[in-house]
Design an enzyme around this catalytic site. Structure first.
Site, PDB file in Angstrom:
ATOM      1  CG  ASP A  97      38.020  37.667  34.906  1.00 55.43           C
ATOM      2  OD1 ASP A  97      37.000  37.256  35.488  1.00 55.43           O
ATOM      3  OD2 ASP A  97      38.908  36.916  34.452  1.00 55.43           O
ATOM      4  CG  ASP A 199      39.259  33.195  31.862  1.00 53.46           C
ATOM      5  OD1 ASP A 199      38.353  32.857  32.636  1.00 53.46           O
ATOM      6  OD2 ASP A 199      39.294  32.886  30.662  1.00 53.46           O
ATOM      7  CD  GLU A 252      38.606  29.423  35.482  1.00 47.85           C
ATOM      8  OE1 GLU A 252      39.197  29.813  34.481  1.00 47.85           O
ATOM      9  OE2 GLU A 252      37.467  28.950  35.454  1.00 47.85           O
ATOM     10  CG  HIS A 321      31.583  33.907  36.369  1.00 50.49           C
ATOM     11  ND1 HIS A 321      32.761  33.794  37.086  1.00 50.49           N
ATOM     12  CD2 HIS A 321      31.915  33.681  35.090  1.00 50.49           C
ATOM     13  CE1 HIS A 321      33.754  33.517  36.261  1.00 50.49           C
ATOM     14  NE2 HIS A 321      33.274  33.451  35.044  1.00 50.49           N
ATOM     15  CG  ASP A 322      32.452  29.884  35.064  1.00 48.73           C
ATOM     16  OD1 ASP A 322      33.694  29.925  35.124  1.00 48.73           O
ATOM     17  OD2 ASP A 322      31.767  30.572  34.289  1.00 48.73           O
TER      18      ASP A 322
HETATM   19  O1  TEU Z   1      36.181  29.298  32.759  1.00 47.81           O
HETATM   20  C1  TEU Z   1      37.014  28.283  32.287  1.00 47.81           C
HETATM   21  C2  TEU Z   1      36.466  26.993  32.609  1.00 47.81           C
HETATM   22  O2  TEU Z   1      37.178  26.038  32.576  1.00 47.81           O
HETATM   23  C3  TEU Z   1      35.081  26.853  33.123  1.00 47.81           C
HETATM   24  O3  TEU Z   1      34.127  27.098  32.138  1.00 47.81           O
HETATM   25  C4  TEU Z   1      35.011  25.455  33.624  1.00 47.81           C
HETATM   26  O4  TEU Z   1      34.751  24.608  32.544  1.00 47.81           O
HETATM   27  C5  TEU Z   1      34.064  25.294  34.729  1.00 47.81           C
HETATM   28  O5  TEU Z   1      33.809  26.472  35.359  1.00 47.81           O
HETATM   29  C6  TEU Z   1      34.720  24.300  35.661  1.00 47.81           C
HETATM   30  O6  TEU Z   1      33.762  23.517  36.246  1.00 47.81           O
HETATM   31  C7  TEU Z   1      36.668  30.591  32.470  1.00 47.81           C
HETATM   32  C8  TEU Z   1      35.578  31.581  32.835  1.00 47.81           C
HETATM   33  O7  TEU Z   1      35.336  31.498  34.234  1.00 47.81           O
HETATM   34  C9  TEU Z   1      34.351  31.211  32.045  1.00 47.81           C
HETATM   35  O8  TEU Z   1      33.245  32.036  32.423  1.00 47.81           O
HETATM   36  C10 TEU Z   1      34.666  31.403  30.564  1.00 47.81           C
HETATM   37  O9  TEU Z   1      33.568  30.941  29.805  1.00 47.81           O
HETATM   38  C11 TEU Z   1      35.910  30.606  30.167  1.00 47.81           C
HETATM   39  O10 TEU Z   1      36.987  30.701  31.089  1.00 47.81           O
HETATM   40  C12 TEU Z   1      36.459  31.121  28.838  1.00 47.81           C
HETATM   41  O11 TEU Z   1      37.055  32.373  29.045  1.00 47.81           O
END
Ligand code: TEU
Ligand code: CA
Length: 574
Positions: A97, A199, A252, A321-322
């Site tokens: 990542d 990310d 992402e 994971h989100d």
């Molecule tokens: O996520 C970025 C991000 O935009 C997400 O939190 C988003 O708001 C949501 O998933 C969209 O519906 C990445 C990582 O996946 C997340 O775990 C981190 O918290 C974030 O970046 C900061 O690094």
């Protein structure tokens, strides 16, 4: 020309919740290595590890303080090197990542930058200003629903952070920053990783620090989302580091739209190989994914069709994971008596994922149908995003019962409860108190009980992975939406670039996103004469029992059972 990352299936591991090996209640790298046999048996070709680098763990590792070292809670660098080697022996690649929009404020660079140490002054985005919330450098808000600026007591200036205040944004206007990033990529590629999940890779370049258009979600987004400078960074990394090593990247890309995604993932532009968008997971949500609205199967088909037909290649995913667990979000968990059709709806979602065009990504536990957490209150939730959102909604005077009703649906912790390996103590994840609560349904939903059960969700995932691997049409064919009425949708997969009726297999997929037996209108039934070759109800057994001298059971059912998924092979030349 086909690429290896189009043929394979990627399995995402959230290390802290995957498998604990040293009894501290937190998953770790040796734990992952111990589960390689299961991952190989599933058919995973690539493992994507969420961050295991040194980190204060404010955002569970997405706040990195040393990109070249492993955080002790996950193990050591030699554990990591061993995992790469052991996975390689099984033909499994590892991708890391890559979090390069920001670092932790405990990173050496930030410690030097805040002290204006020579050469580090501009590694981050600093702005002078009196320490007073009323005169922040601009009106931007963060992804975690707070101000996007914090005042640093040492430098006596503000610094930008699009996420938590302990995640300061790097300044890509400083060429030294990009040089540092190139070296991080090389360090891990030289270790033998096959590429990166990148990310929030579409917010690196801040074109302007002017005030943004006021919005409840992310004031200021228009100044840094998918800017030209961002594309240049990606092209440079591809040209100078990634392509010479044949590395793979999936980006992402927060809040990305189709046009932006095309620019980021178009093969000729040499930026990213594919991108994660969110459109298909937010059609029943307002404000990104936080406030629920009615699920409409037809809307899901329309959005899937837009991206399936709009992009050269898709990253196909339903969980990460989100996100909340898909069987709770789009499956039977959405309605009443969720448990009744839990298994069948989990299999329906597997049919959806593995008959779409693109590289499939499975998130840990999705393959056994893990559900959203069963927490009863915020006190059990660890995720800072959930707690910040709760604070914002409280400020907006939403009552506590409504806040919890919505937050428990969207909280990222839904995906972060420990993997349920067996029905024993700690669900086989740990012998200690787990860092986050284990879902009490682990006695019913766990890997061990499904492993040897031919009718389990896990067995169905293995079958779907093999089915996809064996069909050129499913991997590379065209996607065409066919039908959407009430809870039923249908789409077709046809061999690409062949005139209609070309030879090679064609398929029609029919999905019933409801707990009710639902008729197919005449139009639908005529859509796809053919033979049912696969379903989550065993219907193909019927169609296979052709009576002597009779054609196989005419494929298309007149109605779909509750949560039934059916794949029909349609005759060539249709
Ligand atoms: O996520 C970025 C991000 O935009 C997400 O939190 C988003 O708001 C949501 O998933 C969209 O519906 C990445 C990582 O996946 C997340 O775990 C981190 O918290 C974030 O970046 C900061 O690094
Ligand atoms: Ca551990």
């Amino acid at each position: 020309m086909k690429k290896w990352w189009q043929e394979t299936v990627v399995y995402q591991i959230y290390p802290r919740s995957f498998q604990d090996s040293n009894g501290d209640g937190i998953g770790d790298i040796p734990g992952i290595t111990s589960r390689l046999p299961e991952l190989a048996e599933l058919g995973a070709g690539v493992l994507w590890l969420s961050p295991v680098y040194k980190s204060p763990q404010i955002d569970n590792g997405y706040d990195i303080s040393d990109y070249r070292d492993i955080d002790p809670i996950f193990g050591t660098m030699s554990d990591m090197e061993n995992l790469i080697a052991e996975a390689g022996k099984r033909g499994i690649k590892i991708i890391m990542d890559l979090v390069i929009n920001h670092t932790s404020d405990e990173h050496d660079w930030f410690q030097k930058s805040r002290r204006r140490e020579n050469g580090y002054e501009d590694y981050y985005i600093w702005k002078p200003g009196k320490k007073d919330r009323r005169n922040l450098p601009n009106n931007w808000t963060s992804f975690f629903m707070e101000d996007a600026w914090s005042f640093d007591e040492i430098r006596r200036e503000y610094y930008l952070h699009l996420f938590h205040k302990k995640q300061p944004d790097l300044n890509y206007r400083n060429p030294k920053v990009l040089e540092e990033v190139k070296n991080i990529l090389k360090f891990w590629l030289d270790k033998g990783v096959a590429g990166f999940r990148c990310d929030v890779i579409n917010v690196l370049w801040k074109t302007s620090l002017a005030d943004g258009k006021k919005s409840l979600m992310l004031t200021g987004l228009e100044h840094y989302k998918c800017q030209e400078g961002n594309h240049e960074i990606l092209r440079t990394l591809r040209k100078e580091v990634l392509d010479p090593r044949g590395a793979f990247t999936v980006g992402e890309t927060a809040m990305v739209n189709l046009e932006e995604a095309k620019l980021l993932s178009d093969a000729a532009r040499r930026e990213l190989d594919m991108v994660f968008y969110f459109d298909h997971l937010e059609m029943d949500r307002r404000f990104a994914r936080f406030i629920p609205k009615k699920f409409r199967a037809g809307e899901l088909l329309a959005r899937l069709a837009k991206w399936q037909r709009g992009l050269e290649w898709n990253a196909v995913y339903l969980e990460n994971h989100d996100q909340s667990r898909i069987v709770s979000h789009y499956g039977s968990g959405r309605g009443k008596n969720g448990q009744l059709y839990w298994e069948r709806s989990a299999k329906l979602l597997a049919v959806l994922e593995f008959t779409l065009r693109g590289t499939p990504f499975i998130y840990q536990g999705q393959e056994i149908g893990m559900t959203n957490f069963d927490f009863t209150g915020l006190d059990q939730v660890k995720d800072i995003e959930t707690h910040n959102l709760n604070r914002l909604m409280k400020k907006l005077l939403f009552p506590a019962w409504l806040r919890w009703k919505w937050l428990r649906l969207s909280s990222r912790d839904n995906a972060r409860t420990p993997v349920q390996w067996d029905a024993g103590p700690g669900a086989g994840f740990t012998g200690a108190a787990p860092w986050l609560g284990i879902n009490s349904n682990y006695g019913r939903i766990n890997y061990h009980d499904q492993k040897n059960d031919a009718g389990s969700v896990l067995s169905f995932y293995k079958m779907m992975i093999r089915f996809r691997a064996g069909s050129g049409t499913i991997k590379y064919g065209e996607f065409r939406p066919l039908y959407a009425k009430g809870p039923i949708i249908a789409y077709e997969r046809r061999p690409a670039q062949t005139p209609r009726g070309g030879d090679g297999e064609s398929f029609v997929v029919l999905l019933n996103f409801s707990g009710k037996k639902t008729k197919l209108s005449g139009a639908a039934a005529a859509l796809c004469p053919g033979t049912v070759i696969l379903s989550n109800t065993g219907r193909e057994a019927l169609s296979g029992t052709a009576r002597a001298g009779q054609p196989p059971f005419p494929g298309v059912p007149a109605a779909l059972e509750p949560w039934e998924a059916v794949v029909v092979r349609t005759p060539a030349g249709r």
